[in-house]
Write a protein that holds these residues in place. Structure first.
Motif, short mmCIF file in Angstrom:
data_model
loop_
_atom_site.label_atom_id
_atom_site.label_comp_id
_atom_site.label_asym_id
_atom_site.label_seq_id
_atom_site.Cartn_x
_atom_site.Cartn_y
_atom_site.Cartn_z
N GLU A 208 -3.09 -4.33 21.24
CA GLU A 208 -4.17 -3.57 21.87
C GLU A 208 -4.91 -2.64 20.91
O GLU A 208 -6.11 -2.76 20.74
CB GLU A 208 -3.60 -2.75 23.05
CG GLU A 208 -3.12 -3.59 24.21
CD GLU A 208 -4.26 -4.34 24.89
OE1 GLU A 208 -5.43 -3.90 24.81
OE2 GLU A 208 -3.98 -5.38 25.50
N PHE A 209 -4.19 -1.72 20.32
CA PHE A 209 -4.86 -0.64 19.63
C PHE A 209 -5.65 -1.11 18.40
O PHE A 209 -6.72 -0.58 18.11
CB PHE A 209 -3.86 0.45 19.21
CG PHE A 209 -3.40 1.28 20.36
CD1 PHE A 209 -4.26 2.14 21.01
CD2 PHE A 209 -2.09 1.20 20.81
CE1 PHE A 209 -3.84 2.91 22.08
CE2 PHE A 209 -1.66 1.97 21.88
CZ PHE A 209 -2.53 2.83 22.52
N SER A 210 -5.15 -2.10 17.70
CA SER A 210 -5.84 -2.52 16.48
C SER A 210 -7.24 -3.05 16.80
O SER A 210 -8.23 -2.64 16.19
CB SER A 210 -5.01 -3.59 15.76
OG SER A 210 -4.83 -4.73 16.61
N LEU A 263 -17.98 -12.41 11.27
CA LEU A 263 -17.23 -12.65 10.04
C LEU A 263 -16.30 -11.49 9.69
O LEU A 263 -15.23 -11.70 9.11
CB LEU A 263 -18.20 -12.89 8.88
CG LEU A 263 -19.05 -14.17 8.96
CD1 LEU A 263 -20.02 -14.22 7.80
CD2 LEU A 263 -18.17 -15.40 8.97
N THR A 264 -16.70 -10.28 10.04
CA THR A 264 -15.96 -9.11 9.54
C THR A 264 -14.95 -8.55 10.53
O THR A 264 -13.95 -7.95 10.10
CB THR A 264 -16.95 -8.00 9.16
OG1 THR A 264 -17.78 -7.69 10.30
CG2 THR A 264 -17.82 -8.43 8.00
N ILE A 265 -15.17 -8.70 11.83
CA ILE A 265 -14.26 -8.04 12.77
C ILE A 265 -12.84 -8.62 12.72
O ILE A 265 -11.88 -7.87 12.91
CB ILE A 265 -14.85 -8.05 14.19
CG1 ILE A 265 -14.15 -7.00 15.06
CG2 ILE A 265 -14.76 -9.43 14.81
CD1 ILE A 265 -14.83 -6.75 16.38
N PRO A 266 -12.62 -9.92 12.48
CA PRO A 266 -11.22 -10.37 12.30
C PRO A 266 -10.55 -9.72 11.09
O PRO A 266 -9.36 -9.34 11.17
CB PRO A 266 -11.35 -11.89 12.13
CG PRO A 266 -12.65 -12.24 12.77
CD PRO A 266 -13.54 -11.08 12.48
N LEU A 267 -11.29 -9.58 9.99
CA LEU A 267 -10.72 -8.91 8.82
C LEU A 267 -10.40 -7.46 9.13
O LEU A 267 -9.32 -6.96 8.76
CB LEU A 267 -11.71 -8.99 7.65
CG LEU A 267 -11.34 -8.19 6.40
CD1 LEU A 267 -10.04 -8.70 5.80
CD2 LEU A 267 -12.47 -8.26 5.38
N PHE A 308 -0.39 -10.44 17.74
CA PHE A 308 -1.49 -10.32 16.78
C PHE A 308 -2.56 -11.37 17.04
O PHE A 308 -3.76 -11.08 17.02
CB PHE A 308 -0.95 -10.45 15.35
CG PHE A 308 -2.05 -10.53 14.32
CD1 PHE A 308 -2.77 -9.41 13.97
CD2 PHE A 308 -2.36 -11.74 13.71
CE1 PHE A 308 -3.78 -9.48 13.01
CE2 PHE A 308 -3.36 -11.82 12.77
CZ PHE A 308 -4.07 -10.68 12.42
N TRP A 309 -2.15 -12.61 17.32
CA TRP A 309 -3.13 -13.65 17.60
C TRP A 309 -3.85 -13.42 18.93
O TRP A 309 -5.02 -13.78 19.08
CB TRP A 309 -2.44 -15.02 17.60
CG TRP A 309 -1.95 -15.42 16.24
CD1 TRP A 309 -0.65 -15.57 15.85
CD2 TRP A 309 -2.75 -15.70 15.10
NE1 TRP A 309 -0.58 -15.93 14.53
CE2 TRP A 309 -1.86 -16.02 14.03
CE3 TRP A 309 -4.11 -15.72 14.84
CZ2 TRP A 309 -2.28 -16.35 12.76
CZ3 TRP A 309 -4.56 -16.04 13.56
CH2 TRP A 309 -3.65 -16.35 12.54
N ALA A 315 -11.44 -10.71 19.23
CA ALA A 315 -12.37 -10.21 18.23
C ALA A 315 -13.75 -10.87 18.30
O ALA A 315 -14.77 -10.17 18.29
CB ALA A 315 -11.76 -10.37 16.84
N PRO A 316 -13.86 -12.21 18.36
CA PRO A 316 -15.20 -12.80 18.40
C PRO A 316 -16.02 -12.38 19.61
O PRO A 316 -17.23 -12.13 19.49
CB PRO A 316 -14.92 -14.31 18.41
CG PRO A 316 -13.54 -14.46 17.87
CD PRO A 316 -12.81 -13.25 18.32
#
Length: 371
Positions: A208-210, A263-267, A308-309, A315-316
């Motif tokens: 959640e928090f991440s 592109l950046t939010i998964p990183l 995590f997954w 994220a997208p």
């Protein structure tokens, strides 16, 4: 030399006329006019003789009209033609003035406010669907013909909106992980189960928090920036110039920003997860004496990578929501600075609301899937 305005009340009942003399102009008219209005109210059928008036302006004409009372019957006025014409002009202007509307009652005002809110929600929903449809058309057209994609703006936006946000994402999630660990240790200590704080930190941070904290930071940082950038271009008519030159603003402005966040939010989510786990590990090490190796071993064995997954799957969707809301609000900016400020504020508020809504929907979906 100007003469002070004055009047004489009626002498006899046979000729109930107020005789005005002097110059009925400017500031001296106010006290004399108030006195005339008070005395004229005692004789509602009295006439007014303006033959002795030398000059008259709007202030003097207004005092006479007020003395005549409601309706301003000019047939009761005798005077020079120019003074009568002035009285007619002032009376016509007063009649054409919009009357003050009486506001609705509190219950009606409440119903009107609710109605306007419902209509606003409907209009906003329609606008969001129209924007999403246009974005989907541009995306399909770009994927069908990759040469149309402007990769340079995509990379530049990814650096500014994503990579430059790494420091604040790391710091925020580190302290979030530390706070979760502190609360977990203090709560579980009451039951003698402090060791389970590792699982609590792992699930809370990775699932959640991440992603939520990262998305909220991007909503405040990137959504507002997108709205301000595109809104400034709208104010300076750069967007209109692009349309005139045959350039689609969605391809040149909206699509690169959406791609950049995709592109950046998964990183950033991965970096946020690592930072949050480090903050939680530091707390368990300091308060429980559990070393980093024990923390990681228990985390891998009991938590795993499923959470995590799950977070990464959100994220997208959140990236599209943040970028889309920021760009849409920028496109709605009008030609003034006030509109720009309102749209930037709306972009941040709507993006944060969308983040929590998306997170709640995913939570219900994974609960039904028993994940």
């Amino acid at each position: 030399m100007p003469l002070s305005p004055a009047f004489n009340p009626p002498d006899t009942q046979d000729d109930p006329a107020f005789r005005l003399t002097g110059d009925w102009c400017g500031a001296p008219v106010q006290p004399v006019g108030e006195s005339l209005i008070r005395q004229a109210s005692t004789l509602p059928e009295g006439a007014f003789d303006l033959q002795g008036v030398r000059r008259m302006d709007i202030a003097g004409a207004w005092a006479v009209l007020q003395s005549l009372g409601p309706g301003s019957d000019l047939s009761r006025v005798r005077g020079k033609p120019e003074h009568l014409r002035l009285l007619e002009m002032v009376a016509a202007a007063d009649a054409a003035r919009p009357k003050r509307r009486v506001g609705p009652g509190p219950f009606r005002a409440l119903l009107e406010r609710i109605g306007r809110g419902v209509i606003g929600i409907g209009a906003e929903t329609y606008g969001i669907l129209a924007f999403a449809g246009q974005l989907m058309v541009v995306t399909a057209r770009s994927l069908a013909n990759p040469s149309r994609i402007r990769w340079a703006p995509c990379v530049s936006m990814a650096e500014r909106a994503g990579l430059d946000a790494i420091p604040i994402v790391v710091v925020a999630n580190f302290f979030i992980g530390a706070v979760v660990g502190l609360l977990g240790v203090n709560t579980l200590r009451q039951f003698g189960a402090e060791v389970f704080a590792v699982e609590l930190i792992g699930i809370a941070v990775t699932r959640e928090f991440s992603i939520v904290i990262t998305a909220v930071l991007l909503a405040g940082r990137s959504a507002s920036a997108f709205a301000a950038e595109i809104g400034s271009m709208k104010m300076t008519q750069e967007v209109d110039a692009m349309k005139v030159m045959g350039v689609d603003p969605f391809e040149a402005l909206v699509f690169p920003r959406v791609v950049a966040l995709l592109l950046t939010i998964p990183l950033l989510t991965f970096v946020a997860t690592v930072a949050g786990l480090m903050g939680g590990a530091l707390i368990t090490w300091a308060m429980l004496g559990l070393g980093p190796s024990f923390f990681m071993t228990r985390l891998v064995e009991n938590v795993g990578d499923t959470h995590f997954w799950i977070a990464l799957s959100k994220a997208p969707v959140m990236a599209i929501a943040i970028a889309g809301i920021g760009c849409r609000q920028g496109m709605l900016v009008e030609g003034d600075v006030l509109s720009l400020g309102e749209r930037v504020t709306s972009a941040v508020v709507q993006a944060i609301f969308a983040i929590f809504l998306i997170d709640a929907v995913f939570a219900l979906i994974y609960m039904k899937l028993d994940l």
